[in-house]
Design an enzyme around this catalytic site. Structure first.
Site, PDB file in Angstrom:
ATOM      1  N   ARG A  70       0.846  -1.193   0.000  1.00  0.00           N
ATOM      2  CA  ARG A  70       0.000   0.000   0.000  1.00  0.00           C
ATOM      3  C   ARG A  70       0.883   1.246   0.000  1.00  0.00           C
ATOM      4  NH1 ARG A  70      -1.759   0.711   4.425  1.00  0.00           N
ATOM      5  NH2 ARG A  70      -1.101  -1.194   5.489  1.00  0.00           N
ATOM      6  N   TYR A 198      -1.582  -3.382  -6.869  1.00  0.00           N
ATOM      7  CA  TYR A 198      -1.306  -4.100  -5.620  1.00  0.00           C
ATOM      8  C   TYR A 198      -2.558  -4.210  -4.736  1.00  0.00           C
ATOM      9  CZ  TYR A 198      -0.264  -5.259  -0.932  1.00  0.00           C
ATOM     10  OH  TYR A 198      -0.352  -5.866   0.282  1.00  0.00           O
ATOM     11  N   LYS A 207      -9.471  -2.459   2.239  1.00  0.00           N
ATOM     12  CA  LYS A 207      -9.139  -1.311   3.090  1.00  0.00           C
ATOM     13  C   LYS A 207      -9.970  -0.077   2.717  1.00  0.00           C
ATOM     14  CE  LYS A 207      -6.794  -3.795   5.540  1.00  0.00           C
ATOM     15  NZ  LYS A 207      -5.450  -4.188   5.677  1.00  0.00           N
ATOM     16  N   HIS A 227      -9.922  -2.545  12.068  1.00  0.00           N
ATOM     17  CA  HIS A 227      -8.858  -3.379  11.494  1.00  0.00           C
ATOM     18  C   HIS A 227      -8.550  -4.521  12.469  1.00  0.00           C
ATOM     19  CE1 HIS A 227      -4.542  -3.382   9.541  1.00  0.00           C
ATOM     20  NE2 HIS A 227      -5.308  -4.315   9.051  1.00  0.00           N
ATOM     21  N   SER A 249      -0.698  -3.646  10.280  1.00  0.00           N
ATOM     22  CA  SER A 249      -0.391  -4.532   9.158  1.00  0.00           C
ATOM     23  C   SER A 249       0.887  -5.324   9.425  1.00  0.00           C
ATOM     24  CB  SER A 249      -0.217  -3.708   7.887  1.00  0.00           C
ATOM     25  OG  SER A 249      -1.392  -2.980   7.643  1.00  0.00           O
ATOM     26  N   CYS A 251       1.467  -7.575  11.647  1.00  0.00           N
ATOM     27  CA  CYS A 251       1.794  -7.724  13.073  1.00  0.00           C
ATOM     28  C   CYS A 251       1.071  -8.891  13.715  1.00  0.00           C
ATOM     29  CB  CYS A 251       1.516  -6.432  13.818  1.00  0.00           C
ATOM     30  SG  CYS A 251       2.673  -5.124  13.380  1.00  0.00           S
ATOM     31  N   GLY A 252       0.553  -9.815  12.914  1.00  0.00           N
ATOM     32  CA  GLY A 252       0.097 -11.076  13.495  1.00  0.00           C
ATOM     33  C   GLY A 252      -1.393 -11.359  13.539  1.00  0.00           C
ATOM     34  N   THR A 254      -3.503 -12.511  11.014  1.00  0.00           N
ATOM     35  CA  THR A 254      -3.837 -13.775  10.359  1.00  0.00           C
ATOM     36  C   THR A 254      -3.351 -14.951  11.206  1.00  0.00           C
ATOM     37  OG1 THR A 254      -3.715 -12.718   8.206  1.00  0.00           O
ATOM     38  CG2 THR A 254      -3.544 -15.116   8.226  1.00  0.00           C
ATOM     39  N   ASP A 278      -8.788  -9.897   9.376  1.00  0.00           N
ATOM     40  CA  ASP A 278      -8.311  -8.543   9.061  1.00  0.00           C
ATOM     41  C   ASP A 278      -9.296  -7.434   9.414  1.00  0.00           C
ATOM     42  OD1 ASP A 278      -6.040  -7.101   7.957  1.00  0.00           O
ATOM     43  OD2 ASP A 278      -7.307  -6.584   6.259  1.00  0.00           O
ATOM     44  N   ASN A 374       6.479  -8.579   1.435  1.00  0.00           N
ATOM     45  CA  ASN A 374       5.019  -8.396   1.505  1.00  0.00           C
ATOM     46  C   ASN A 374       4.311  -9.244   0.445  1.00  0.00           C
ATOM     47  OD1 ASN A 374       2.643  -7.189   2.634  1.00  0.00           O
ATOM     48  ND2 ASN A 374       2.546  -5.771   0.898  1.00  0.00           N
ATOM     49  N   SER A 375       4.934 -10.364   0.044  1.00  0.00           N
ATOM     50  CA  SER A 375       4.230 -11.257  -0.880  1.00  0.00           C
ATOM     51  C   SER A 375       3.052 -11.877  -0.144  1.00  0.00           C
ATOM     52  CB  SER A 375       5.185 -12.339  -1.399  1.00  0.00           C
ATOM     53  OG  SER A 375       5.788 -13.028  -0.324  1.00  0.00           O
ATOM     54  N   ARG A 376       2.024 -12.253  -0.897  1.00  0.00           N
ATOM     55  CA  ARG A 376       0.754 -12.621  -0.253  1.00  0.00           C
ATOM     56  C   ARG A 376       0.104 -13.818  -0.917  1.00  0.00           C
ATOM     57  NH1 ARG A 376      -1.431  -8.954   3.942  1.00  0.00           N
ATOM     58  NH2 ARG A 376       0.232  -7.443   4.189  1.00  0.00           N
TER      59      ARG A 376
HETATM   60  P1  GTP Z   1      -1.789  -7.862   7.393  1.00  0.00           P
HETATM   61  O1  GTP Z   1      -2.352  -8.903   6.483  1.00  0.00           O
HETATM   62  O2  GTP Z   1      -0.767  -6.988   6.739  1.00  0.00           O
HETATM   63  O3  GTP Z   1      -2.844  -7.052   8.060  1.00  0.00           O
HETATM   64  O4  GTP Z   1      -0.906  -8.636   8.510  1.00  0.00           O
HETATM   65  P2  GTP Z   1      -1.335  -9.487   9.796  1.00  0.00           P
HETATM   66  O5  GTP Z   1      -1.577  -8.571  10.947  1.00  0.00           O
HETATM   67  O6  GTP Z   1      -2.414 -10.433   9.460  1.00  0.00           O
HETATM   68  O7  GTP Z   1       0.031 -10.271  10.129  1.00  0.00           O
HETATM   69  P3  GTP Z   1       0.414 -11.819   9.933  1.00  0.00           P
HETATM   70  O8  GTP Z   1      -0.365 -12.707  10.838  1.00  0.00           O
HETATM   71  O9  GTP Z   1       0.386 -12.136   8.504  1.00  0.00           O
HETATM   72  O10 GTP Z   1       1.922 -11.801  10.447  1.00  0.00           O
HETATM   73  C1  GTP Z   1       2.899 -10.958   9.894  1.00  0.00           C
HETATM   74  C2  GTP Z   1       4.277 -11.423  10.255  1.00  0.00           C
HETATM   75  O11 GTP Z   1       4.427 -11.479  11.679  1.00  0.00           O
HETATM   76  C3  GTP Z   1       4.609 -12.806   9.738  1.00  0.00           C
HETATM   77  O12 GTP Z   1       5.906 -12.822   9.249  1.00  0.00           O
HETATM   78  C4  GTP Z   1       4.478 -13.689  10.945  1.00  0.00           C
HETATM   79  O13 GTP Z   1       5.293 -14.817  10.878  1.00  0.00           O
HETATM   80  C5  GTP Z   1       4.872 -12.762  12.089  1.00  0.00           C
HETATM   81  N1  GTP Z   1       4.166 -13.131  13.341  1.00  0.00           N
HETATM   82  C6  GTP Z   1       2.843 -13.365  13.489  1.00  0.00           C
HETATM   83  N2  GTP Z   1       2.548 -13.722  14.759  1.00  0.00           N
HETATM   84  C7  GTP Z   1       3.708 -13.685  15.455  1.00  0.00           C
HETATM   85  C8  GTP Z   1       4.053 -13.948  16.824  1.00  0.00           C
HETATM   86  O14 GTP Z   1       3.222 -14.275  17.667  1.00  0.00           O
HETATM   87  N3  GTP Z   1       5.366 -13.789  17.152  1.00  0.00           N
HETATM   88  C9  GTP Z   1       6.314 -13.425  16.236  1.00  0.00           C
HETATM   89  N4  GTP Z   1       7.563 -13.299  16.655  1.00  0.00           N
HETATM   90  N5  GTP Z   1       6.020 -13.176  14.928  1.00  0.00           N
HETATM   91  C10 GTP Z   1       4.746 -13.306  14.541  1.00  0.00           C
HETATM   92  C1  SPV Z   2      -2.664  -4.642   5.399  1.00  0.00           C
HETATM   93  O1  SPV Z   2      -1.682  -4.047   4.931  1.00  0.00           O
HETATM   94  O2  SPV Z   2      -3.166  -4.342   6.510  1.00  0.00           O
HETATM   95  C2  SPV Z   2      -3.247  -5.775   4.666  1.00  0.00           C
HETATM   96  C3  SPV Z   2      -2.827  -5.990   3.304  1.00  0.00           C
HETATM   97  O3  SPV Z   2      -4.115  -6.461   5.171  1.00  0.00           O
HETATM   98  S1  SPV Z   2      -3.544  -4.851   2.229  1.00  0.00           S
HETATM   99  O4  SPV Z   2      -4.736  -5.435   1.648  1.00  0.00           O
HETATM  100  O5  SPV Z   2      -2.558  -4.569   1.219  1.00  0.00           O
HETATM  101  O6  SPV Z   2      -3.923  -3.657   2.940  1.00  0.00           O
HETATM  102 MN    MN Z   3      -4.481  -5.938   7.322  1.00  0.00          MN
END
Ligand code: GTP
Ligand code: SPV
Ligand code: MN
Length: 591
Positions: A70, A198, A207, A227, A249, A251-252, A254, A278, A374-376
């Site tokens: 983004r 993207y 978003k 969010h 984003s 930060c964990g 998913t 999300d 940020n590959s998805r």
């Molecule tokens: P968006 O889709 O961008 O909104 O991200 P998200 O908040 O869903 O984050 P996601 O769960 O995809 O995690 C993002 C990164 O953080 C990944 O590389 C994970 O491996 C890492 N991560 C997630 N949970 C943890 C955790 O509990 N501890 C640590 N150290 N890393 C974590």
């Molecule tokens: C985020 O960045 O919080 C995501 C991915 O969930 S995007 O759809 O690009 O916003």
């Molecule tokens: Mn998100």
């Protein structure tokens, strides 16, 4: 099916005159249609077919090299008054926005097809749900929207002849970062996105609609668009409590939403149910509680770091019918990313489409990544092994606890609880987190990101805080509010907390606290656990590490309050007084 909605027809015709496509195709949502579009995209190279034996129904897409996350600096809220967008948003007047983007949209679809995608956010028949129509010149967008939202004829039927809908216009145009704009016109219920391909910039249901436009509507109509992930925690007794958690984003969210209980807690009988990863739309029901739905129907998740150990449910979800974006292509037609499953491949095609071997050095002198950070993956939520039986429930689920969290190497302890709703809103408002690859910007820099909404709040954030405070006062049973930090590090920069599945140990405490089943200790920043109340069975954690995880360093916190004060000052006297009071109280508790 034909469109019988006059305002919709008029708008589509107007946008056709602007973008001048060669062809217009109304998307019906059928399987045959999907196959036809996929075939076309495969023939032009927009998509690459993956190994259909190992990854049935899966394809790969590569975005332009400068179009991988983004672009918050190119994202604007276009309201008549600048104040309505507030100090944390980029602002443009609607006239300027329509003019600037209009110049780029002009003839942008000539030689191309315009796809008309009617889409529904939220389960059919839900009082929470909203309709949008996205016009786009990208097959990738159509195929992603097909997974992420509910699309096609059934949506037109719900829309009827005069239903409300969000007007979403998207064109890749020339994918030039200097001619890229992501514009929101909340007063017109309209989104214009041009010059990007993207995800978060172009899947306009996500978003743009479900957060920026929806947050604006939520304030007007008395509900909340956040969010947040939503998950159900099933206790050994069979009782399920739902929590919603806002983390910035990457930060964990998913990962937490699909958590697999660690052995000790699984043996106790804990289970986790995924509702969303999300976005949460939340309303107060007649029972005086807060109820939530996930408006999406798929996951657009971060690939790197996803593996059978960190997130086995995600790995199972993405074995079929998945669109991979900007990951590494292996020689056997499957995919890989950093910290993914299996050994590091000895060769492959990287996310830029170039031959790749481990260790080759890029222009920046560092080893080149196979997959973009940020590959998805885009995958249907229904394929997730832990998907909740309430995922399609028009009523949603009742929320017992709200959790805020950021990525912070220091300051914030593993978990703490607010004293009450207003203090909880304060905790949300002072959230801070390190910038990740999910957006352009200085990676790793800590920024204030209230409620993980700084890039997504469609109006003045001071008014957003006020809305939160008001929602609390309207609830008979408001959820309890917590703050977590999975990312505290030691002197060497290593994470102190194992994270992932082990986060359930913290969730267990959160649920027990929410149900007022256990006591806690009072600290200057909020309630913290009596360490004996945390189930750490099977976890080999030194006492010093545990102490460090719960350390509240007064000096750091005093410094923090100075920074919060400065952040708050941006909002002038529009900031609700309640938050200033909470800040003063924190300062005096810190002594
Ligand atoms: P968006 O889709 O961008 O909104 O991200 P998200 O908040 O869903 O984050 P996601 O769960 O995809 O995690 C993002 C990164 O953080 C990944 O590389 C994970 O491996 C890492 N991560 C997630 N949970 C943890 C955790 O509990 N501890 C640590 N150290 N890393 C974590
Ligand atoms: C985020 O960045 O919080 C995501 C991915 O969930 S995007 O759809 O690009 O916003
Ligand atoms: Mn998100």
């Amino acid at each position: 099916m034909e469109i019988e909605h006059n305002a919709l027809n008029n708008w589509i015709n107007e946008m056709i005159r602007l973008c001048n496509p060669d062809k217009v195709v109304l998307i019906n949502g059928s399987e045959e249609e999907k196959e036809k579009l996929e075939k076309e995209a495969l023939s032009t190279g927009e998509l690459t077919l993956l190994n259909q034996e190992k990854l049935p129904g899966c394809v790969l897409h590569r975005t332009a090299h400068n179009d991988v996350a983004r672009t918050e600096n190119l994202t604007f809220i276009c309201t008549s008054e600048k104040e309505a967008a507030g100090p944390t948003n980029n602002w443009m007047s609607p006239e300027e926005g329509y003019k600037k983007a209009g110049d780029i949209f002009k003839n942008s679809m000539s030689g191309r097809t315009m796809y008309v995608i009617p889409f529904l956010m939220g389960p059919a028949g839900s009082p929470f749900s909203k309709i949008g129509v996205e016009l786009t010149d990208s097959i990738y967008v159509v195929l992603n929207m097909r997974i992420m939202t509910r699309i096609g004829d059934r949506v037109l039927s719900i829309l009827g002849v005069n239903g409300e809908f969000t007007r979403c216009l998207h064109s890749k145009a020339d994918l030039d970062i200097n001619r890229r704009l992501i514009l929101h016109f909340p007063e017109d219920n309209t989104i214009w996105s041009v010059g990007s391909g993207y995800g978060g910039n172009v899947l306009l249901g996500k978003k743009c609609l479900a957060l920026r436009i929806a947050s604006y509507l939520g304030r007007k109509e008395g509900w909340m668009a956040e969010h947040m992930l939503i998950l159900g925690i099933e206790k050994p007794s069979g009782e399920i409590n739902y929590v919603a958690a806002a983390f910035p984003s990457a930060c964990g969210k998913t990962n937490l939403a699909m958590l697999v209980p660690p052995e000790g807690l699984r043996a106790k009988g804990y289970k986790i149910w995924t509702v969303g990863d999300d976005i949460a739309w939340m309303r107060i029901k007649e029972d005086g509680s807060l109820w939530a739905i996930n408006p999406e129907s798929g996951f657009f998740g971060v690939a790197p770091g996803t593996n059978s150990k960190s997130n086995p449910n995600a790995v199972k979800t993405i074995q079929k019918n998945t669109i991979y974006t900007n990951v590494l292509l292996k020689t056997d037609g499957t995919v890989w990313w950093e910290s993914g499953d299996g050994p590091v491949p000895s060769e492959g095609i990287d996310w830029m489409g170039n031959p790749w071997k481990p260790g080759i050095i890029g222009d920046d002198g560092k080893p080149k990544k196979g997959a973009h950070p940020n590959s998805r993956f885009t995958a249907p939520a229904a394929q997730c092994p832990s998907i909740s039986s309430h995922f399609e429930d028009p009523e949603g689920v009742p929320i017992t606890a709200i959790i805020f969290g950021g990525r912070r190497a220091s300051v914030a302890p593993l978990v703490y609880q607010s004293f009450d709703w207003n203090h909880g809103v304060f905790l949300g408002s002072i959230m801070a987190s390190e910038i990740t690859a999910a957006q352009y910007g200085a990676q790793g820099m800590v920024r204030r990101d209230p409620m993980a909404m700084i890039p997504f709040c469609g109006y003045n954030m001071a008014d957003y805080f006020k809305h939160w405070l008001e929602m609390g006062s309207k609830m008979k049973n408001p959820p309890k509010i917590f703050h977590v930090n999975w990312f505290k590090t030691d002197e060497k920069g290593e994470f102190l907390w194992p994270g992932y599945g082990d986060n359930l140990r913290v969730l267990e405490w959160i649920v027990d606290r929410s149900k007022e089943e256990i006591n806690a200790l009072k600290s200057p920043i909020g309630y913290i656990p009596d360490k004996n109340d945390l189930d750490l069975t099977g976890l080999d954690l030194d006492k010093e590490v545990l102490d460090k995880l719960f350390e509240i360093n007064k000096d750091e916190w005093v410094k923090e309050t100075t920074d919060i004060k400065e952040f708050y000052s941006k909002f002038g006297n529009r900031l609700p007084e309640e938050l200033n009071i909470e800040l003063d109280n924190l300062i005096s508790r810190l002594g």
